[in-house]
Design a protein around this motif. Structure first.
Motif, PDB file in Angstrom:
ATOM      1  N   ALA A   1     -32.287-108.384  11.604  1.00 54.79           N
ATOM      2  CA  ALA A   1     -31.010-108.948  12.063  1.00 54.79           C
ATOM      3  C   ALA A   1     -30.503-108.196  13.291  1.00 54.79           C
ATOM      4  CB  ALA A   1     -29.987-108.891  10.931  1.00 54.79           C
ATOM      5  N   MET A   2     -30.671-106.879  13.323  1.00 56.55           N
ATOM      6  CA  MET A   2     -30.242-106.097  14.484  1.00 56.55           C
ATOM      7  C   MET A   2     -31.061-106.455  15.715  1.00 56.55           C
ATOM      8  SD  MET A   2     -29.713-102.375  12.638  1.00 56.55           S
ATOM      9  CE  MET A   2     -29.406-101.534  14.197  1.00 56.55           C
TER      10      MET A   2
ATOM     11  N   GLU B   1     -32.625-109.341  16.279  1.00 55.21           N
ATOM     12  CA  GLU B   1     -32.244-110.692  16.702  1.00 55.21           C
ATOM     13  C   GLU B   1     -30.900-110.680  17.417  1.00 55.21           C
ATOM     14  OE1 GLU B   1     -32.357-112.931  13.125  1.00 55.21           O
ATOM     15  OE2 GLU B   1     -34.546-113.182  13.156  1.00 55.21           O
ATOM     16  N   GLU B   2     -29.963-109.877  16.949  1.00 51.46           N
ATOM     17  CA  GLU B   2     -28.658-109.781  17.596  1.00 51.46           C
ATOM     18  C   GLU B   2     -28.791-109.215  19.004  1.00 51.46           C
ATOM     19  OE1 GLU B   2     -24.684-109.912  18.477  1.00 51.46           O
ATOM     20  OE2 GLU B   2     -25.832-110.918  16.898  1.00 51.46           O
ATOM     21  N   GLU B   3     -29.631-108.189  19.160  1.00 52.84           N
ATOM     22  CA  GLU B   3     -29.833-107.612  20.491  1.00 52.84           C
ATOM     23  C   GLU B   3     -30.519-108.608  21.418  1.00 52.84           C
ATOM     24  OE1 GLU B   3     -31.827-103.659  22.602  1.00 52.84           O
ATOM     25  OE2 GLU B   3     -31.786-103.870  20.425  1.00 52.84           O
ATOM     26  N   CYS B   4     -31.472-109.373  20.873  1.00 53.45           N
ATOM     27  CA  CYS B   4     -32.140-110.394  21.692  1.00 53.45           C
ATOM     28  C   CYS B   4     -31.156-111.456  22.154  1.00 53.45           C
ATOM     29  CB  CYS B   4     -33.287-111.036  20.894  1.00 53.45           C
ATOM     30  SG  CYS B   4     -34.691-109.936  20.591  1.00 53.45           S
ATOM     31  N   ARG B   5     -30.182-111.804  21.315  1.00 54.08           N
ATOM     32  CA  ARG B   5     -29.186-112.798  21.722  1.00 54.08           C
ATOM     33  C   ARG B   5     -28.261-112.254  22.805  1.00 54.08           C
ATOM     34  NH1 ARG B   5     -29.227-114.116  16.116  1.00 54.08           N
ATOM     35  NH2 ARG B   5     -27.564-112.617  15.716  1.00 54.08           N
ATOM     36  N   ARG B   6     -27.970-110.950  22.746  1.00 57.60           N
ATOM     37  CA  ARG B   6     -27.052-110.354  23.726  1.00 57.60           C
ATOM     38  C   ARG B   6     -27.756-109.982  25.023  1.00 57.60           C
ATOM     39  NH1 ARG B   6     -25.796-105.791  22.550  1.00 57.60           N
ATOM     40  NH2 ARG B   6     -26.766-105.349  20.545  1.00 57.60           N
ATOM     41  N   TYR B   7     -29.084-109.809  24.973  1.00 54.18           N
ATOM     42  CA  TYR B   7     -29.809-109.322  26.157  1.00 54.18           C
ATOM     43  C   TYR B   7     -29.975-110.443  27.171  1.00 54.18           C
ATOM     44  CZ  TYR B   7     -33.568-107.524  29.080  1.00 54.18           C
ATOM     45  OH  TYR B   7     -34.331-107.132  30.145  1.00 54.18           O
TER      46      TYR B   7
END
Length: 213
Positions: free
Chosen positions: A28-29, A31-37
């Protein structure tokens, strides 16, 4: 410094990775970073533009256009294998008969070459196939050797990483034990100081009470 990465995990030493929910939380962390990057640099800008038609021949280009236009494939032409006589209006012309004879001779030569190739294949085909297989075997052995070398390099890297982490883990455990000991001593000192302060306070109160008398 810019570009440095702080490694705060020792997979060979740390515990708890197999606990329930840890893997899901890590995914989940990520995936969250991939969404913000959001990439701010084109890492391929130094490369020339991709030319997808660099290796296309005229025949391939024509065929791709036919497929794109959803046109049917042209049937196989058998004209080269036909032996037509001269047209009806040119039956009396020697040149027309010569063209037909030349066509028949060309086809006979073609069939003769095919028969010769079949004879050569029957005579030398097995040896050529064996030679081809030997080349493939040598290529496979070379690729296998390279694969084993890469596996060994990966194993060496993992072993070095594990060795360093093990040494680091022992040092961390030693420092942690020292920290626990120092914290315990500090607590004992604080308790002793508190007791002394309490005794001093009591002595002061006793002295004040004695003076008042």
């Amino acid at each position: 410094m810019a570009g440095e990465v702080l490694v705060d995990a020792l997979p060979y030493i740390d515990l708890g990775y197999d606990d329930p929910g840890v893997r899901e939380a890590a995914i989940a962390m990520v995936e969250e970073e991939c969404r913000r990057y959001r990439p701010t640099k084109n890492y391929l800008e130094h490369l020339p533009a991709l030319n997808t038609a660099a290796f296309e021949t005229v025949l391939m280009t024509t065929e791709f256009e036919r497929i794109q236009n959803r046109l049917p494939m042209e049937p196989l032409s058998m004209k080269r294998y036909e032996l037509p006589p001269p047209p009806a209006g040119k039956m009396s012309e020697v040149s027309s008969w010569c063209e037909s004879v030349d066509n028949s001779m060309a086809q006979l030569e073609h069939q003769a070459v095919r028969a010769m190739n079949l004879d050569l294949m029957m005579e030398y085909g097995c040896e050529m196939w064996k030679s081809y297989l030997e080349v493939l075997t040598a290529m496979q052995a070379k690729a296998q050797a390279r694969l084993e070398a890469i596996k060994k390099e990966i194993q060496d890297v993992n072993w070095k990483r594990k060795s360093k982490q093990t040494q680091g883990g022992e040092k961390l455990r030693s420092l942690e034990a020292q920290w626990v000991m120092l914290v315990s001593k500090n607590y004992e000192i604080e308790q002793a100081c508190a007791k002394l302060e309490e005794r001093i306070y009591q002595k002061k109160n006793q002295m004040l009470a004695h003076d008042k008398k």
